[in-house]
Scaffold this motif. Sequence first.
Motif, mmCIF file in Angstrom:
data_model
loop_
_atom_site.group_PDB
_atom_site.id
_atom_site.type_symbol
_atom_site.label_atom_id
_atom_site.label_comp_id
_atom_site.label_asym_id
_atom_site.label_seq_id
_atom_site.Cartn_x
_atom_site.Cartn_y
_atom_site.Cartn_z
ATOM 1 N N PHE A 62 3.207 6.087 -11.122
ATOM 2 C CA PHE A 62 2.370 5.649 -9.933
ATOM 3 C C PHE A 62 3.420 5.664 -8.654
ATOM 4 O O PHE A 62 2.705 6.275 -7.538
ATOM 5 C CB PHE A 62 2.053 4.157 -10.231
ATOM 6 C CG PHE A 62 1.214 3.817 -8.873
ATOM 7 C CD1 PHE A 62 -0.010 4.031 -8.577
ATOM 8 C CD2 PHE A 62 1.742 2.594 -8.267
ATOM 9 C CE1 PHE A 62 -0.802 3.479 -7.520
ATOM 10 C CE2 PHE A 62 1.056 2.001 -7.154
ATOM 11 C CZ PHE A 62 -0.212 2.548 -6.807
ATOM 12 N N PHE A 63 4.343 5.421 -8.591
ATOM 13 C CA PHE A 63 5.237 5.285 -7.647
ATOM 14 C C PHE A 63 5.633 6.654 -7.232
ATOM 15 O O PHE A 63 5.726 7.160 -5.925
ATOM 16 C CB PHE A 63 6.185 4.546 -7.738
ATOM 17 C CG PHE A 63 6.262 3.062 -7.861
ATOM 18 C CD1 PHE A 63 5.071 2.466 -6.965
ATOM 19 C CD2 PHE A 63 6.949 1.990 -8.667
ATOM 20 C CE1 PHE A 63 4.925 0.992 -6.938
ATOM 21 C CE2 PHE A 63 6.692 0.836 -8.708
ATOM 22 C CZ PHE A 63 5.434 0.299 -7.777
ATOM 23 N N LEU A 64 5.979 7.577 -8.022
ATOM 24 C CA LEU A 64 6.392 8.930 -8.026
ATOM 25 C C LEU A 64 4.980 9.683 -7.160
ATOM 26 O O LEU A 64 5.205 10.473 -6.607
ATOM 27 C CB LEU A 64 6.812 9.367 -9.262
ATOM 28 C CG LEU A 64 6.942 11.014 -9.052
ATOM 29 C CD1 LEU A 64 8.102 11.375 -8.485
ATOM 30 C CD2 LEU A 64 7.287 11.476 -10.715
ATOM 31 N N CYS A 65 3.840 9.499 -7.719
ATOM 32 C CA CYS A 65 2.686 9.916 -7.108
ATOM 33 C C CYS A 65 2.592 9.655 -5.616
ATOM 34 O O CYS A 65 2.293 10.488 -4.923
ATOM 35 C CB CYS A 65 1.411 9.503 -7.784
ATOM 36 S SG CYS A 65 -0.253 10.335 -7.521
ATOM 37 N N ILE A 66 2.617 8.320 -5.373
ATOM 38 C CA ILE A 66 2.707 8.011 -3.953
ATOM 39 C C ILE A 66 3.892 8.821 -3.211
ATOM 40 O O ILE A 66 3.538 9.288 -2.012
ATOM 41 C CB ILE A 66 2.766 6.561 -3.925
ATOM 42 C CG1 ILE A 66 1.794 5.757 -4.370
ATOM 43 C CG2 ILE A 66 3.012 6.021 -2.282
ATOM 44 C CD1 ILE A 66 1.622 4.278 -4.480
ATOM 45 N N LEU A 67 5.012 8.883 -3.700
ATOM 46 C CA LEU A 67 6.038 9.678 -2.883
ATOM 47 C C LEU A 67 5.482 11.144 -2.586
ATOM 48 O O LEU A 67 5.957 11.745 -1.766
ATOM 49 C CB LEU A 67 7.303 9.495 -3.895
ATOM 50 C CG LEU A 67 8.368 10.560 -3.246
ATOM 51 C CD1 LEU A 67 9.085 9.784 -2.020
ATOM 52 C CD2 LEU A 67 9.660 10.180 -4.229
ATOM 53 N N SER A 68 4.760 11.549 -3.879
ATOM 54 C CA SER A 68 4.507 13.121 -3.579
ATOM 55 C C SER A 68 3.590 13.237 -2.524
ATOM 56 O O SER A 68 3.417 14.102 -1.511
ATOM 57 C CB SER A 68 4.104 13.588 -4.770
ATOM 58 O OG SER A 68 4.879 13.863 -5.954
ATOM 59 N N LEU A 69 2.558 12.224 -2.463
ATOM 60 C CA LEU A 69 1.461 12.031 -1.322
ATOM 61 C C LEU A 69 2.140 12.075 0.027
ATOM 62 O O LEU A 69 1.611 12.491 0.961
ATOM 63 C CB LEU A 69 0.425 11.130 -1.603
ATOM 64 C CG LEU A 69 -0.400 11.279 -3.062
ATOM 65 C CD1 LEU A 69 -1.109 10.028 -3.108
ATOM 66 C CD2 LEU A 69 -1.414 12.435 -2.741
#
Length: 329
Positions: A62-69
């Motif tokens: 979930f945090f990795l997804c936000i970092l990519s965004l």
Amino acid sequence: MPREQNQSWVSEFILLGFSSDPTSNRIFFFAFLLLYLSSILGNGLIVTLICLDSHLHTPMYFFLCILSLLDMGSVTTTVPQMLVHLLTHSQTISFACCWLQMYMFGAFGLFECIFFVVMAYDRYVAICYPLRYTIILSWDLCTQLAAGTCACGFFLSLIHTFLTMRLPYCGPNIVNHYFCEGPSVRSLACMDTHLIEMVDLVISVFMVVAPLSLIVTSYIRIVLAILKIKSNSGRYKAFSTCVSHLIVVILFYAPASYVYMRPNSSYSSERDKQVSTFYNVFTPLLNPVVYSLRNKDIKGAFLKIIEGVAGTMSGREGGKKQPLKQPKK
């Protein structure tokens, strides 16, 4: 000084970019277009994989997804404008667009600065308290951490941008950069900027030194916990989950600290332009590579989707009805 007077002095800025030679600009255009598309596709792929694969619905991803965004938003704030300037040979940007670009780039950057602490905390809980991982990092806490860091980043960027753009700009209006970055624009102000520099320094200390200290503290405890693991395979597995995050942190904080934690007296436009290119363009491109190459779950999710698509295609081919043979008379 009133804002109207500032805008009556300078209504637009001229971004010099990298070169005034048309041939060089065409080369830069295709190079940065390739880098931009690769960054968007790489980060977009990670977001898509995490959303589609239920096995990746954990706090870490979930945090990795936000970092990519965040990486997609940061690079989109600056690179498309630069590509337009390279292609049309127009180097002007209005005061309002410069203000907006500076604000959004700063907001994404500050958001990411704090967010790395959240990701370090995630790794700390996963390694030091593995049995209570999902209890401590509940989905409510994850969303609250993401929303809180987002609000903090956008608020502090507003302070930085407001103070910079309220300075009197009476000329020249030529910015030796490819986008409206705070230090490069502030160097054109017609007044002493020491007070603004001090405010920026305080923000930089709060957003760089404090998060880095928390990250280092987290990883000291993580290393101590890893050393207590008896099996070598267990140590390697625990350490490998942290290496990707550490690489991304170094790639982001090192150049950003160099640009923003210095007074204007040591400002070098050419050097800063090159350094900002690294953390603005190359870091969002490298982040997906770092995480995908060292992460078996990401690679597994990618292969699963590829196999699913291949299976669907083969099913359609095999599902086609064969023509019925006419019975012999």
